[in-house]
Scaffold this active site. Structure first.
Site, PDB file in Angstrom:
ATOM      1  N   HIS A  44      50.433   2.062-107.811  1.00 50.54           N
ATOM      2  CA  HIS A  44      50.735   3.136-106.904  1.00 50.54           C
ATOM      3  C   HIS A  44      51.329   4.448-107.374  1.00 50.54           C
ATOM      4  O   HIS A  44      50.744   5.630-107.088  1.00 50.54           O
ATOM      5  CB  HIS A  44      51.946   2.308-106.024  1.00 50.54           C
ATOM      6  CG  HIS A  44      52.647   2.941-105.144  1.00 50.54           C
ATOM      7  ND1 HIS A  44      53.798   4.003-105.321  1.00 50.54           N
ATOM      8  CD2 HIS A  44      52.318   3.456-103.583  1.00 50.54           C
ATOM      9  CE1 HIS A  44      54.057   4.599-104.002  1.00 50.54           C
ATOM     10  NE2 HIS A  44      53.113   4.260-103.174  1.00 50.54           N
ATOM     11  N   CYS A  98      35.355   6.738-103.610  1.00 54.89           N
ATOM     12  CA  CYS A  98      36.681   7.389-103.285  1.00 54.89           C
ATOM     13  C   CYS A  98      37.701   6.712-104.091  1.00 54.89           C
ATOM     14  O   CYS A  98      39.162   7.056-104.023  1.00 54.89           O
ATOM     15  CB  CYS A  98      37.269   7.342-101.804  1.00 54.89           C
ATOM     16  SG  CYS A  98      37.182   5.450-101.250  1.00 54.89           S
TER      17      CYS A  98
HETATM   18  C1  PEP Z   1      39.808   1.475-104.257  1.00 60.18           C
HETATM   19  O1  PEP Z   1      40.283   0.378-104.228  1.00 60.18           O
HETATM   20  O2  PEP Z   1      39.180   2.012-104.973  1.00 60.18           O
HETATM   21  C2  PEP Z   1      40.257   2.438-103.190  1.00 60.18           C
HETATM   22  C3  PEP Z   1      40.062   3.757-103.063  1.00 60.18           C
HETATM   23  O3  PEP Z   1      41.360   1.880-102.570  1.00 60.18           O
HETATM   24  P1  PEP Z   1      42.934   1.734-102.683  1.00 60.18           P
HETATM   25  O4  PEP Z   1      43.128   2.545-104.250  1.00 60.18           O
HETATM   26  O5  PEP Z   1      43.598   2.132-101.519  1.00 60.18           O
HETATM   27  O6  PEP Z   1      42.970   0.293-103.030  1.00 60.18           O
END
Ligand code: PEP
Ligand code: MG
Length: 626
Positions: free
Chosen positions: A214, A595
């Site tokens: 986080h 992403c």
């Molecule tokens: C991922 O898992 O790569 C993602 C972009 O989602 P999060 O980091 O919010 O789990």
């Protein structure tokens, strides 16, 4: 050679200034000396320009050779030379190391001088170097005098100096009241409820966590310096209640000064002065212009708020590839409605609470759409496990109980019921929408209504909202949630007498989704590779805990780098490549992006280009790097 009298000497020179990039010969030499005398610093060398007076023929010859070398290598040279009784010997030449600022100016000047092409100029600037221009840095002189007291993961670049606070609320209070001007938030780890405190902090230091935990992800999104996981390799004791922190024997209490470097992971137990970010003169813009001219990949940004979106757009982002909108649930009154939704024990109550959340979401989405000026925006539906939203403090639990007319014991029982041993592999992502389809319906309403409203205000834009379903591993679960989305969206669009189009796609972040990507593509109109979770689940180690043992893996040369920062092309990359191919076999025009945090890492971006993705999406401050 070099130390045989006053007609001999040795020196080092650069064809251009390695600090600023200015086009002028820079260097130093010592008469009657050898290389080691220069390096040892026992004598103070003279600037190279003095050689002009001392030995004009040698100087002229040196200038001539330096120019020839630079023209030959078509780059700034770092040269070593020796003079023996008036005779010049060149010992070595190589492309010179340079600061980011110098790299930009030299690349631009070499183009203007006809030495290199614009494409070559782009390749001359090390992407990671741009970080030093985009984030505050330590003052070089102040840094020299500072002592490193510990080291953590270089989780989000830049440098920060501030007084220590141990909770997000304190950070907010100290800064708002003016009791402290600059704070560094020191925590065991951060959670979504720390968001506002993180926003007001100069930097964030966490004891636990990795490169996609986080604190790291959120700090990177904000462009705030962060060092995470400092407990992995140091002797650390933290007591957030007692407000004390001990690092390798150095004791800190609230209000003590600390400085952290998010580019190296270094921690300094004192105030080290910083200098503000400075992307410099027009050179940055010129180089970015060339990058835009020649690249084929699109660059989107990960943005959770209108503010992040505007920042990403200012850096040139062409869309939003990931909006983790749950980050907005914590601001102000919203969290109340969110908690009400979570503790609801029947669908009716849940729907009532969702109806309260819906206008907030719609407003946020409108703000994001406005900031992105008609560019594509992908909104991801609720992803984190619900326990992340519930109160942890006794006082907050009491308040919630009072608000909802329930007993404290009831609320505690509900919270306890949300406990999971492996929350990252638990009730999260699309699993939430499968159990509570009304959440997906509410989010669809917010997305579609926001898009319709913005479309009405901006007829010049063509709004095509994109809804992304997270954590899919099976086409049928995607189909189930998609049906909820489609029926809700179609009804609203019809009622508004509009013909607005929208897209429903998914994240590929579970290995099973990658393995069955041909099936998934029957339902998904786009894929976005969530390589944070895909890395976590492919390696089978937690993105929050891996920092604890990865150090041993680097020492033993099992892994070279953190797979959460730099994509593991051999394993995780194979899944990405395969899923891209499988997906496009089913749907030739399948739009593909990434992403996960790797979307802003240079070597991973190159990989994405090579496997045919359409775009990378990364936090706003990494858009120029990408
Ligand atoms: C991922 O898992 O790569 C993602 C972009 O989602 P999060 O980091 O919010 O789990
Ligand atoms: Mg994910």
């Amino acid at each position: 050679f070099g130390n045989s009298g006053d007609r001999s000497g040795t020196g080092v020179a650069f064809t251009r200034d390695p600090a600023t990039g200015a086009k002028k010969l820079m260097g130093e030499y010592l008469i009657n000396a050898q290389g080691e005398d220069v390096v040892a610093g026992v004598r103070t060398p003279s600037p190279i320009s003095h050689l002009h007076e001392q030995m004009p023929e040698v100087y002229d010859q040196f200038v001539e050779i330096a120019t020839r070398l630079e023209n030959y290598f078509r780059d700034m040279q770092d040269m070593e030379f020796t003079i023996e009784d008036g005779h010049l010997y060149m010992l070595q030449t190589r492309n010179g190391k340079r600061t980011a600022q110098a790299a930009l100016q030299i690349a631009c000047d070499l183009v203007d001088e006809g030495m290199i092409t614009e494409q070559e100029a782009v390749l001359r600037v090390e992407p990671k170097q741009l970080d030093t221009l985009l984030h505050p840095q330590f003052d070089a002189a102040a840094l020299k005098a500072a002592e490193v007291v510990g080291k953590g993961l270089a989780a989000s670049p830049g440098s920060a100096c501030g007084q220590i606070v141990f909770t997000a609320e304190e950070a907010e209070e100290m800064v708002k009241s003016g009791k402290m001007k600059k704070v560094v938030l020191v925590r065991l780890e951060t959670s979504p409820e720390d968001i506002v405190g993180m926003q007001v902090s100069q930097g964030i230091l966490t004891v636990r966590g990795g490169m996609t935990s986080h604190a790291a992800v959120v700090a990177r999104g904000m462009g705030t310096c962060c060092v995470s996981g400092c407990g992995n390799d140091n002797d650390v004791k933290i007591d957030e209640e007692a407000k004390t922190f001990e690092l390798n024997g150095h004791k800190f209490v609230e209000g003590d000064w600390i400085s952290i470097d998010g580019s190296t992971g270094n921690i300094y137990g004192e105030a080290v002065a910083t200098v503000p970010a400075d992307p410099g003169s027009g050179y940055f813009g010129r180089l970015m212009g060339w990058a835009d001219k020649y690249r084929q990949l699109m660059v989107y940004t990960n943005a959770d708020t209108p503010r992040d979106a505007a920042q990403g757009r200012a850096f040139g982002a062409q869309g939003i590839g990931l909006c983790r909108n749950e980050h907005m649930f914590f601001e102000g009154e919203r969290i109340k409605a969110m908690r009400e939704m979570i503790v609801a024990d029947n669908t009716e109550d849940r729907k009532k609470a969702l109806a309260k959340i819906m206008p907030y979401q719609q407003g946020d989405f409108e703000g994001i759409y406005e900031a992105m000026e008609g560019c594509p925006v992908t909104i991801r539906f609720l992803d984190p496990p619900l326990h992340e939203f519930v109160p942890t403090e006794e006082a907050d639990i009491k308040l919630l109980a009072e608000d909802l007319g329930k007993s404290v014991a009831d609320i505690k029982a509900i919270i306890a019921g949300l406990h999971e041993f492996n929350p990252m592999m638990g009730h999260r992502g699309c699993r939430l929408a499968v159990t509570y389809p009304e959440i997906a319906a509410m989010q669809t309403r917010a997305v579609i209504k926001a898009a319709l409203a913005v479309q009405a205000r901006h007829p010049e834009w063509t709004m095509v909202p994109e809804i992304m379903i997270p954590l899919v591993g099976e086409v049928k679960e995607l189909k189930y949630v998609k049906n909820v989305v489609v029926s809700t969206a179609d009804e609203i669009i019809k009622a508004a007498n509009s013909d607005m189009k929208y897209k429903v796609g998914t994240m590929i972040e579970i290995p099973r989704a990658a393995l069955t990507a041909d099936e998934i593509a029957k339902e998904a109109e786009f894929f976005s590779f969530g390589t944070n979770d895909l890395t976590q689940m492919t390696f089978g180690f937690s993105r929050d805990d891996a920092g604890k043992f990865l150090g041993a893996y680097y020492d033993k040369k099992i892994y070279e780098s953190d797979p959460f920062a730099k994509l593991d092309q051999t394993g995780v990359g194979k899944l990405v490549k395969m899923a891209a191919q499988l997906g496009r076999e089913t749907r030739a025009d399948l739009h593909l992006g990434i992403c996960g945090e790797h979307g802003g890492d240079p070597s991973s971006v190159e990989f994405c280009h090579n496997v045919g993705l359409d775009y990378v999406s990364c936090s706003p401050f990494r858009v120029p790097l990408a």
